[in-house]
Scaffold this motif. Structure first.
Motif, PDB file in Angstrom:
ATOM      1  N   LYS A 308       0.836  -1.198   0.000  1.00 58.27           N
ATOM      2  CA  LYS A 308       0.000   0.000   0.000  1.00 58.27           C
ATOM      3  C   LYS A 308       0.881   1.262   0.000  1.00 58.27           C
ATOM      4  N   LYS A 309       1.898   1.233   0.845  1.00 54.51           N
ATOM      5  CA  LYS A 309       2.832   2.379   0.909  1.00 54.51           C
ATOM      6  C   LYS A 309       3.473   2.640  -0.455  1.00 54.51           C
ATOM      7  N   ASP A 310       3.729   1.548  -1.174  1.00 53.52           N
ATOM      8  CA  ASP A 310       4.344   1.674  -2.507  1.00 53.52           C
ATOM      9  C   ASP A 310       3.340   2.089  -3.580  1.00 53.52           C
ATOM     10  N   GLY A 311       2.100   2.293  -3.170  1.00 57.00           N
ATOM     11  CA  GLY A 311       1.076   2.757  -4.121  1.00 57.00           C
ATOM     12  C   GLY A 311       0.502   1.670  -5.014  1.00 57.00           C
ATOM     13  N   ARG A 312       0.664   0.397  -4.624  1.00 61.22           N
ATOM     14  CA  ARG A 312       0.116  -0.690  -5.441  1.00 61.22           C
ATOM     15  C   ARG A 312      -1.350  -0.908  -5.078  1.00 61.22           C
ATOM     16  N   LYS A 313      -2.141  -1.283  -6.087  1.00 56.98           N
ATOM     17  CA  LYS A 313      -3.555  -1.566  -5.803  1.00 56.98           C
ATOM     18  C   LYS A 313      -3.710  -3.053  -5.492  1.00 56.98           C
ATOM     19  N   VAL A 314      -4.152  -3.327  -4.249  1.00 55.55           N
ATOM     20  CA  VAL A 314      -4.285  -4.711  -3.798  1.00 55.55           C
ATOM     21  C   VAL A 314      -5.756  -5.096  -3.711  1.00 55.55           C
ATOM     22  N   ASP A 333      -8.656  -5.092   6.536  1.00 53.92           N
ATOM     23  CA  ASP A 333      -9.945  -4.564   6.086  1.00 53.92           C
ATOM     24  C   ASP A 333      -9.777  -3.712   4.831  1.00 53.92           C
ATOM     25  N   ARG A 334     -10.711  -2.806   4.598  1.00 53.22           N
ATOM     26  CA  ARG A 334     -10.701  -2.002   3.362  1.00 53.22           C
ATOM     27  C   ARG A 334      -9.473  -1.115   3.227  1.00 53.22           C
ATOM     28  N   GLU A 335      -8.821  -0.842   4.349  1.00 53.71           N
ATOM     29  CA  GLU A 335      -7.593  -0.049   4.312  1.00 53.71           C
ATOM     30  C   GLU A 335      -6.516  -0.766   3.498  1.00 53.71           C
ATOM     31  N   LEU A 336      -6.519  -2.083   3.590  1.00 52.42           N
ATOM     32  CA  LEU A 336      -5.445  -2.858   2.940  1.00 52.42           C
ATOM     33  C   LEU A 336      -5.902  -3.576   1.676  1.00 52.42           C
ATOM     34  N   ASP A 371      -2.933  -4.493  -9.090  1.00 52.05           N
ATOM     35  CA  ASP A 371      -1.539  -4.930  -9.257  1.00 52.05           C
ATOM     36  C   ASP A 371      -1.300  -6.268  -8.571  1.00 52.05           C
ATOM     37  N   ILE A 372      -1.978  -6.440  -7.433  1.00 53.63           N
ATOM     38  CA  ILE A 372      -1.744  -7.607  -6.579  1.00 53.63           C
ATOM     39  C   ILE A 372      -3.100  -8.210  -6.211  1.00 53.63           C
ATOM     40  N   ALA A 373      -3.187  -9.554  -6.242  1.00 55.19           N
ATOM     41  CA  ALA A 373      -4.432 -10.210  -5.812  1.00 55.19           C
ATOM     42  C   ALA A 373      -4.112 -11.269  -4.755  1.00 55.19           C
ATOM     43  N   LEU A 374      -4.675 -11.070  -3.580  1.00 57.46           N
ATOM     44  CA  LEU A 374      -4.521 -12.059  -2.502  1.00 57.46           C
ATOM     45  C   LEU A 374      -5.491 -13.199  -2.795  1.00 57.46           C
ATOM     46  N   LEU A 375      -4.974 -14.403  -2.954  1.00 58.53           N
ATOM     47  CA  LEU A 375      -5.820 -15.529  -3.358  1.00 58.53           C
ATOM     48  C   LEU A 375      -6.459 -16.179  -2.123  1.00 58.53           C
ATOM     49  N   LEU A 376      -7.657 -15.710  -1.799  1.00 54.65           N
ATOM     50  CA  LEU A 376      -8.353 -16.257  -0.624  1.00 54.65           C
ATOM     51  C   LEU A 376      -8.881 -17.663  -0.924  1.00 54.65           C
ATOM     52  N   ALA A 377      -9.253 -17.905  -2.197  1.00 54.16           N
ATOM     53  CA  ALA A 377      -9.732 -19.249  -2.588  1.00 54.16           C
ATOM     54  C   ALA A 377      -8.523 -20.081  -3.047  1.00 54.16           C
TER      55      ALA A 377
END
Ligand code: SAH
Ligand code: TYD
Ligand code: ZN
Length: 408
Positions: A308-314, A333-336, A371-377
């Protein structure tokens, strides 16, 4: 560490090893105007020092979890559809072959397995308390009762339909705290020589992969061959076969029959030996997992904060039930995380439980600027990353979090 009462199976001492604190229902996705009424409970896990059953120490009333709007649709994954078609065909060709016996499924959901059983002309009955998904299976021509399976229902089934040759259940038996009633019911329902086959997430895989997010309200029990064998034997049933399944992050399919009516496969002793060697029945093993949970959550929050600090969209992918444990315990949460992509109509437009991250239609993922996708599934990693291959091609990166936080 504390003793939190007694084991649901044997009344032995239940030692609580990890407390996730206040958690929402995992399969309850609030809308903007229902957020205020969200239900919370204390999620904590422990192990029985006598029969080794790993279980939650607090219980959520079943009607709060399984109801008309239960959003989980089994047919949401193509791979799972195939798994259940294959399973149904195997049951029809093996245990149901040459018989006009009755097939009963517990937790038949949208009919993902039952449809194939029905098409094979087998006498069948699904038991599914969640009205919405039960209706979908009826629309596909399956016979389904909208009820919770227990001892009392088993008697009613026998009175109305006779005894069962095969009872099958996937991802449901571990959801039922009153397992002793289910096993008593099975003794009533099974015909001599009949078989009860069920598959659920395997505690051995949870330990090996540190997949702690398998611990949530619906997963009341985390089974091993040892704990299932012990529970079965208390109710006149015998564990006669075990078979690992490469679905949902690692499951085991257990077969139980009335004591002494079927030969016991060598697979049972083999799995019991492996479990002993891996210390699956020991308190220590669950305590080590507890330390792993804090390590993983800490590392993930750090990574997401830096991105987030680096400005990437997660963003995240898969509004899974299990992600409720991860996100709420780690405080993500929505912050991250900007939004969660999912294909389930009942989840799209809703909010993630507890963290209130918006859920959006996965059809829009390939055109997003993430830019980044956290794979919850993560249990559908292959299916999802190959379907969304353009994401990587345009420089997108997947993040997974077990056995440790990493780029995929
Ligand atoms: N068998 C499907 C569905 C698993 S989800 C699959 O593997 O994909 C669990 C299902 O069990 C839900 O549809 C829920 O409504 C149902 N269920 C919960 N408690 C139950 C009970 N006591 N008896 C029968 N079904 C139950
Ligand atoms: P799942 O991991 O099967 O179970 P649980 O909710 O019990 O943890 O849930 C998968 C979720 O991922 C479900 O909401 C559907 C979604 N999904 C997609 O959006 N696209 C896909 O291609 C697949 C396979 C799943
Ligand atoms: Zn016990």
């Amino acid at each position: 560490m504390k003793s939190n009462g007694s084991c649901r199976i044997c009344n032995g001492t239940l030692i609580e090893t990890f407390d996730f604190g206040r958690q929402p229902l995992s399969d309850s996705f609030p809308a903007d105007d229902t957020v205020a009424g969200e239900f919370f409970f204390r999620l904590a896990v422990g192990i029985c020092t006598d029969c080794t059953m790993v279980q939650l120490t607090e219980e959520v009333p079943r009607e709060r979890m399984f109801h008309e709007d239960y959003p989980y649709h089994s047919s949401g994954s193509v791979r799972m559809q195939q798994h259940f078609v294959d399973t149904a065909k195997q049951l029809v060709n093996e245990d149901l072959a040459d018989s006009d016996g009755l097939f009963v499924e517990i937790g038949s959901n949208d009919g993902v397995l039952l449809k194939t059983i029905k098409s094979a002309g087998v006498r069948h009955l699904g038991i599914e308390p969640s009205v919405g998904v039960a209706e979908l299976s009826r629309a596909a021509g399956c016979r389904v009762w909208t009820e919770f399976f227990d001892e009392e229902l088993a008697e009613r089934i026998v009175k109305s339909e006779g005894k069962a040759t095969v009872v099958f259940s996937a991802n449901t038996i571990c959801h039922i705290p009153y397992l002793t009633s289910v096993l008593n019911g099975m003794r009533t329902l099974l015909e001599p020589g009949g078989v009860f086959v069920f598959e659920d997430p395997y505690f051995g895989d949870i330990i090996e992969k540190r997949s702690f997010d398998q611990i949530y309200d619906e997963h009341y029990f985390l089974f091993t061959a040892r704990s299932v064998q012990e529970a079965a034997s208390r109710h006149g049933l015998e564990l006669v076969n075990v078979e690992p399944q490469a679905v949902h992050g690692g499951e085991v399919r257990y077969s139980l029959s009335l004591q002494g009516t079927r030969a016991v496969s060598p697979s049972v002793d083999e799995m019991l030996e492996t479990e002993k060697a891996h210390g699956l029945g020991e308190l220590d093993t669950l305590q080590t997992l507890g330390r792993g949970i804090d390590e993983i959550c800490g590392a993930l929050v750090k990574l997401l904060s830096n991105l987030k600090k680096d400005g990437r969209k997660v963003v995240a992918y898969g509004a899974t039930a299990k992600s409720a444990t991860l996100l709420n315990y780690a405080g993500i949460d929505r912050e991250l995380i900007h939004s969660v992509y999912d294909s389930t109509p009942a989840k799209i437009g809703r909010l993630m439980p507890g963290t209130h991250i918006p859920i959006v239609d996965s059809a829009g993922f390939r055109d997003s600027d993430a830019d980044i996708a956290l794979l919850l599934a993560w249990n559908h990693a292959e299916e999802i990353t190959s379907m969304e291959r353009e994401f990587r091609q345009r420089g997108g990166k997947w993040v997974v979090y077990q056995p440790e936080v990493n780029f995929l």
